[in-house]
Design a protein around this motif. Structure first.
Motif, PDB file in Angstrom:
ATOM      1  N   SER A  58       1.012  -1.177   0.054  1.00  0.00           N
ATOM      2  CA  SER A  58      -0.081   0.187  -0.138  1.00  0.00           C
ATOM      3  C   SER A  58       0.872   1.113   0.113  1.00  0.00           C
ATOM      4  O   SER A  58       0.584   2.144  -0.607  1.00  0.00           O
ATOM      5  N   MET A  59       1.973   1.139   0.792  1.00  0.00           N
ATOM      6  CA  MET A  59       2.937   2.219   0.867  1.00  0.00           C
ATOM      7  C   MET A  59       3.599   2.479  -0.592  1.00  0.00           C
ATOM      8  O   MET A  59       3.640   3.601  -1.146  1.00  0.00           O
ATOM      9  N   GLN A  60       3.809   1.369  -1.204  1.00  0.00           N
ATOM     10  CA  GLN A  60       4.525   1.617  -2.560  1.00  0.00           C
ATOM     11  C   GLN A  60       3.522   2.087  -3.345  1.00  0.00           C
ATOM     12  O   GLN A  60       4.287   2.986  -4.473  1.00  0.00           O
ATOM     13  N   GLN A  61       2.331   1.734  -3.401  1.00  0.00           N
ATOM     14  CA  GLN A  61       1.459   2.306  -4.293  1.00  0.00           C
ATOM     15  C   GLN A  61       1.177   3.874  -4.312  1.00  0.00           C
ATOM     16  O   GLN A  61       1.135   4.565  -4.996  1.00  0.00           O
ATOM     17  N   LEU A  62       1.292   4.173  -2.846  1.00  0.00           N
ATOM     18  CA  LEU A  62       1.005   5.861  -2.638  1.00  0.00           C
ATOM     19  C   LEU A  62       2.328   6.417  -3.123  1.00  0.00           C
ATOM     20  O   LEU A  62       2.226   7.570  -3.659  1.00  0.00           O
ATOM     21  N   ILE A  63       3.534   5.856  -2.769  1.00  0.00           N
ATOM     22  CA  ILE A  63       4.706   6.419  -3.300  1.00  0.00           C
ATOM     23  C   ILE A  63       4.793   6.437  -4.886  1.00  0.00           C
ATOM     24  O   ILE A  63       5.026   7.927  -5.403  1.00  0.00           O
ATOM     25  N   ASP A  64       4.163   5.698  -5.403  1.00  0.00           N
ATOM     26  CA  ASP A  64       4.313   5.849  -7.167  1.00  0.00           C
ATOM     27  C   ASP A  64       3.180   7.193  -7.279  1.00  0.00           C
ATOM     28  O   ASP A  64       3.694   7.775  -8.313  1.00  0.00           O
ATOM     29  N   GLU A  68       4.233  10.488  -9.351  1.00  0.00           N
ATOM     30  CA  GLU A  68       3.305  10.974 -10.670  1.00  0.00           C
ATOM     31  C   GLU A  68       2.883  12.057 -10.571  1.00  0.00           C
ATOM     32  O   GLU A  68       3.037  12.937 -11.642  1.00  0.00           O
ATOM     33  N   ALA A  69       2.381  12.401  -9.232  1.00  0.00           N
ATOM     34  CA  ALA A  69       1.905  13.938  -9.217  1.00  0.00           C
ATOM     35  C   ALA A  69       3.118  14.881  -9.084  1.00  0.00           C
ATOM     36  O   ALA A  69       2.592  16.261  -8.895  1.00  0.00           O
ATOM     37  N   GLY A  70       4.299  14.579  -8.779  1.00  0.00           N
ATOM     38  CA  GLY A  70       5.184  15.475  -8.623  1.00  0.00           C
ATOM     39  C   GLY A  70       5.421  16.041  -7.117  1.00  0.00           C
ATOM     40  O   GLY A  70       6.207  17.076  -7.009  1.00  0.00           O
ATOM     41  N   ILE A  71       4.901  15.541  -6.343  1.00  0.00           N
ATOM     42  CA  ILE A  71       4.858  15.967  -4.859  1.00  0.00           C
ATOM     43  C   ILE A  71       6.381  15.168  -4.410  1.00  0.00           C
ATOM     44  O   ILE A  71       6.928  15.835  -3.470  1.00  0.00           O
TER      45      ILE A  71
END
Length: 82
Positions: A58-64, A68-71
């Motif tokens: 779940s954390m890896q998906q959020l990091i991705d 992508e969003a440039g955050i």
């Protein structure tokens, strides 16, 4: 049903003991007279290895998504060795 919210500045330690993964979360406490803050343990989360794997995914998906969003930006130098 109310939910409890807990704040942590980070994870002080992750370890595997007794068949369980343990996360020790910390908060930064101000030092005296302008000294650097110190990390103080405030809560421990214990989960089975399968739960840890699910949390990691779940954390890896959020990091991705944050990448992508440039955050967040990848630190290419962090993965390289000298």
């Amino acid at each position: 049903m109310s939910k409890k919210e807990i704040y942590a500045d980070g994870i002080g330690q992750i370890h595997f003991v007794g068949g369980m993964v343990r996360f020790d979360y910390v908060t930064l406490q101000p030092g005296e007279d302008g000294a650097a803050p110190t990390a103080e343990g405030n809560i421990r989360i214990v989960m089975p290895p399968q739960g840890f794997l699910g949390a990691f995914n779940s954390m890896q998906q959020l990091i991705d998504k944050l990448l992508e969003a440039g955050i967040l930006q990848k630190n290419e130098a962090a993965g390289q060795t000298k």
